[in-house]
Design a protein around this motif. Sequence first.
Motif, mmCIF file in Angstrom:
data_model
loop_
_atom_site.group_PDB
_atom_site.id
_atom_site.type_symbol
_atom_site.label_atom_id
_atom_site.label_comp_id
_atom_site.label_asym_id
_atom_site.label_seq_id
_atom_site.Cartn_x
_atom_site.Cartn_y
_atom_site.Cartn_z
ATOM 1 N N CYS A 128 0.873 -1.172 0.000
ATOM 2 C CA CYS A 128 0.000 0.000 0.000
ATOM 3 C C CYS A 128 0.913 1.225 0.000
ATOM 4 O O CYS A 128 1.973 1.201 0.631
ATOM 5 N N PRO A 130 0.536 5.103 0.982
ATOM 6 C CA PRO A 130 -0.165 6.304 1.423
ATOM 7 C C PRO A 130 0.424 7.540 0.732
ATOM 8 O O PRO A 130 1.644 7.665 0.596
ATOM 9 N N CYS A 140 -4.770 6.470 -0.340
ATOM 10 C CA CYS A 140 -3.865 5.343 -0.518
ATOM 11 C C CYS A 140 -3.960 4.808 -1.937
ATOM 12 O O CYS A 140 -5.036 4.765 -2.527
#
Length: 142
Positions: A128, A130, A140
């Motif tokens: 992921c 951000p 995200c």
Amino acid sequence: MSAIRTFQVSFDCAEPERLARFWCEVLGYVVPPPPAGFATWDDFKLSQSPEERDAWFACVDPSGVGPRLYFQRVPEGKAVKNRVHLDVRVGTGLVGEERLAALEAEGKRLIPLGAAHVQTLYDGNDSCIPMLDIEGNEFCID
């Protein structure tokens, strides 16, 4: 059985049109036609009082599937972390290095638009990234 409701996602912001156009680029959304009776958005703006002008803007999914995004000007700046954020899903079905590469490529595409990279989270399988939009709102890439 309850009826399914349509909804829009609303953003408080400083510059509604600028932020809406950023999200159009991120998501492939478009600016809808101006309100009835106006040939252009500029014509619509000129019809408004100075206080109302540029107070809001919206963008829509051209396929009609995704929610409308609505951006409204507020006087105060962002003070704390978002309670809700968007996840831009570019790695669906991918794992490991292939997923990470897809997410990183999307992050590189968004940085010239004004997005800022916060960190890359990767545990060898899942990932992921951000990021911040042009007004500092978290989102995200996943």
